[in-house]
Design a protein around this motif. Structure first.
Motif, PDB file in Angstrom:
ATOM      1  N   GLU A 184      52.495  96.208 121.224  1.00 20.70           N
ATOM      2  CA  GLU A 184      53.231  97.305 120.605  1.00 20.70           C
ATOM      3  C   GLU A 184      52.781  97.494 119.161  1.00 20.70           C
ATOM      4  O   GLU A 184      52.377  96.558 118.488  1.00 20.70           O
ATOM      5  CB  GLU A 184      54.728  97.012 120.620  1.00 20.70           C
ATOM      6  CG  GLU A 184      55.350  96.894 121.997  1.00 20.70           C
ATOM      7  CD  GLU A 184      56.840  96.608 121.911  1.00 20.70           C
ATOM      8  OE1 GLU A 184      57.529  97.318 121.157  1.00 20.70           O
ATOM      9  OE2 GLU A 184      57.295  95.684 122.582  1.00 20.70           O
TER      10      GLU A 184
ATOM     11  N   GLU B 296      54.707 100.241 117.328  1.00 18.23           N
ATOM     12  CA  GLU B 296      55.859 100.909 116.733  1.00 18.23           C
ATOM     13  C   GLU B 296      56.993  99.907 116.578  1.00 18.23           C
ATOM     14  O   GLU B 296      57.432  99.294 117.555  1.00 18.23           O
ATOM     15  CB  GLU B 296      56.312 102.077 117.603  1.00 18.23           C
ATOM     16  CG  GLU B 296      57.497 102.852 117.041  1.00 18.23           C
ATOM     17  CD  GLU B 296      57.203 103.512 115.697  1.00 18.23           C
ATOM     18  OE1 GLU B 296      58.148 103.680 114.907  1.00 18.23           O
ATOM     19  OE2 GLU B 296      56.015 103.833 115.444  1.00 18.23           O
TER      20      GLU B 296
ATOM     21  N   ARG C 151      60.399  97.894 116.456  1.00 16.04           N
ATOM     22  CA  ARG C 151      61.694  97.936 117.124  1.00 16.04           C
ATOM     23  C   ARG C 151      62.666  97.055 116.349  1.00 16.04           C
ATOM     24  O   ARG C 151      62.266  96.058 115.733  1.00 16.04           O
ATOM     25  CB  ARG C 151      61.589  97.428 118.564  1.00 16.04           C
ATOM     26  CG  ARG C 151      60.783  98.333 119.471  1.00 16.04           C
ATOM     27  CD  ARG C 151      60.922  97.917 120.937  1.00 16.04           C
ATOM     28  NE  ARG C 151      60.282  96.645 121.223  1.00 16.04           N
ATOM     29  CZ  ARG C 151      60.921  95.551 121.613  1.00 16.04           C
ATOM     30  NH1 ARG C 151      62.240  95.547 121.729  1.00 16.04           N
ATOM     31  NH2 ARG C 151      60.264  94.437 121.876  1.00 16.04           N
TER      32      ARG C 151
ATOM     33  N   ARG D  89      66.443  94.917 116.278  1.00 15.29           N
ATOM     34  CA  ARG D  89      67.452  94.256 117.094  1.00 15.29           C
ATOM     35  C   ARG D  89      68.527  93.649 116.193  1.00 15.29           C
ATOM     36  O   ARG D  89      68.240  93.209 115.075  1.00 15.29           O
ATOM     37  CB  ARG D  89      66.840  93.127 117.922  1.00 15.29           C
ATOM     38  CG  ARG D  89      65.892  93.538 119.006  1.00 15.29           C
ATOM     39  CD  ARG D  89      65.379  92.322 119.775  1.00 15.29           C
ATOM     40  NE  ARG D  89      66.466  91.526 120.342  1.00 15.29           N
ATOM     41  CZ  ARG D  89      66.275  90.384 121.009  1.00 15.29           C
ATOM     42  NH1 ARG D  89      65.048  89.907 121.171  1.00 15.29           N
ATOM     43  NH2 ARG D  89      67.306  89.713 121.500  1.00 15.29           N
TER      44      ARG D  89
ATOM     45  N   VAL E  12      58.952  93.425 116.275  1.00 14.52           N
ATOM     46  CA  VAL E  12      60.390  93.381 116.587  1.00 14.52           C
ATOM     47  C   VAL E  12      61.091  92.718 115.401  1.00 14.52           C
ATOM     48  O   VAL E  12      60.762  91.579 115.043  1.00 14.52           O
ATOM     49  CB  VAL E  12      60.669  92.612 117.883  1.00 14.52           C
ATOM     50  CG1 VAL E  12      62.161  92.641 118.206  1.00 14.52           C
ATOM     51  CG2 VAL E  12      59.855  93.192 119.040  1.00 14.52           C
TER      52      VAL E  12
ATOM     53  N   GLU F 142      64.613  98.598 107.512  1.00 15.97           N
ATOM     54  CA  GLU F 142      63.698  99.312 108.401  1.00 15.97           C
ATOM     55  C   GLU F 142      62.491  99.839 107.638  1.00 15.97           C
ATOM     56  O   GLU F 142      61.356  99.770 108.118  1.00 15.97           O
ATOM     57  CB  GLU F 142      64.433 100.444 109.110  1.00 15.97           C
ATOM     58  CG  GLU F 142      65.445  99.946 110.137  1.00 15.97           C
ATOM     59  CD  GLU F 142      66.056 101.058 110.960  1.00 15.97           C
ATOM     60  OE1 GLU F 142      65.679 102.236 110.751  1.00 15.97           O
ATOM     61  OE2 GLU F 142      66.907 100.760 111.821  1.00 15.97           O
TER      62      GLU F 142
ATOM     63  N   ARG G 135      58.664  98.560 108.419  1.00 17.97           N
ATOM     64  CA  ARG G 135      57.613  99.499 108.806  1.00 17.97           C
ATOM     65  C   ARG G 135      56.397  99.373 107.882  1.00 17.97           C
ATOM     66  O   ARG G 135      55.244  99.383 108.333  1.00 17.97           O
ATOM     67  CB  ARG G 135      58.146 100.931 108.775  1.00 17.97           C
ATOM     68  CG  ARG G 135      59.182 101.228 109.867  1.00 17.97           C
ATOM     69  CD  ARG G 135      59.631 102.690 109.808  1.00 17.97           C
ATOM     70  NE  ARG G 135      60.758 102.930 110.696  1.00 17.97           N
ATOM     71  CZ  ARG G 135      60.672 103.133 112.005  1.00 17.97           C
ATOM     72  NH1 ARG G 135      59.479 103.115 112.583  1.00 17.97           N
ATOM     73  NH2 ARG G 135      61.749 103.357 112.733  1.00 17.97           N
TER      74      ARG G 135
END
Length: 240
Positions: free
Chosen positions: A3, A5, A7, A9, A106, A143, A147
């Motif tokens: 992955e 992108e 994610r 949690r 993640v 976030e 990123r």
């Protein structure tokens, strides 16, 4: 395919992978001191008949009979949880490696039920819920940071930089995974420190995220060794 992108949690994963653990293991280990080879008869008996012995061992802190069992868990949690977890040195660990694989994007972001504001002094902290504005700030800041750091990580990998070097930009909020193996005595010591419980004889003030792991570990163990777990709770949640 890996992955790219990110994610996010707010939970953790704990799965019992394999075990060799029951209340009978405590009984035959305890009775060898007086019954010798006849202690193996305990393997054929109902442990309910001897729950008083388990309680006695727990109460008077005769700990070694609780070591003759094994449980292996798969744990997926933020890296900062593992850094606390690994302080429990009598466990055995194997964790995924950022040197040998590209790490998945993640990341941990606290849920709205996670208290955010800390008051008091070390050892006597109180945690308050926090305002909606604080929760919004935490979520957006984390976030954005995640990123950016993962984009930098990918940029270095694509430029040919070694994984073991590129991973340095990744934060401790990244999820990792490991296998963790222990016996019930080691698990009780872990639970005594990593859970906050009104029944505990000795207060503990764990970080909420490692307590989330501890709660799932305890639930799995309680099913395997119900008499031992009940004695642990009844005697103040102190490891023998």
């Amino acid at each position: 395919m890996t992955e790219t992108e990110p994610r996010f949690r707010s939970d953790v994963t704990v799965e019992l992978v394999k075990h060799n653990a029951s209340d009978r293991d405590v009984l035959w280990a305890a009775r060898v001191s007086t019954a010798g080879e006849q202690s193996l008869d305990e393997l054929q008996k109902d442990p309910e008949r001897s729950k008083g012995l388990i309680n006695y061992l727990m109460r008077d802190r005769h700990g070694s009979p609780f070591e003759h069992n094994s449980m292996t868990f798969f744990v997926s949690a933020p890296i900062f949880v593992f850094r606390e977890f690994h302080r429990h040195r009598v466990w055995s660990y194997n964790e995924e490696s950022g040197r040998y694989r590209q790490l998945e994007p993640v990341f941990y972001v606290p849920g709205t039920d996670r208290n955010l504001v800390q008051e008091g002094r070390p050892g006597q902290y109180n945690f308050l819920p926090g305002t909606p504005e604080q929760h919004k700030l935490v979520t957006e800041s984390m976030e954005q940071s995640y990123r950016q750091s993962y984009a930098s990580y990918l940029e270095m990998l694509e430029a040919g930089v070694a994984r073991e070097v590129a991973r340095a930009v990744l934060p401790v909020g990244l999820f990792s995974s490991m296998y963790a193996t222990c016996n019930s005595r080691a698990l009780m010591h872990f639970l005594s420190l990593r859970t906050k419980n009104e029944d505990a004889a000795v207060p503990s003030f764990p970080q909420r995220e490692i307590e989330m792991v501890a709660e799932k570990l305890e639930a799995a163990w309680a099913e395997l060794m119900p008499l031992t777990h009940a004695a642990f709770v009844a005697n103040g949640r102190v490891s023998p």
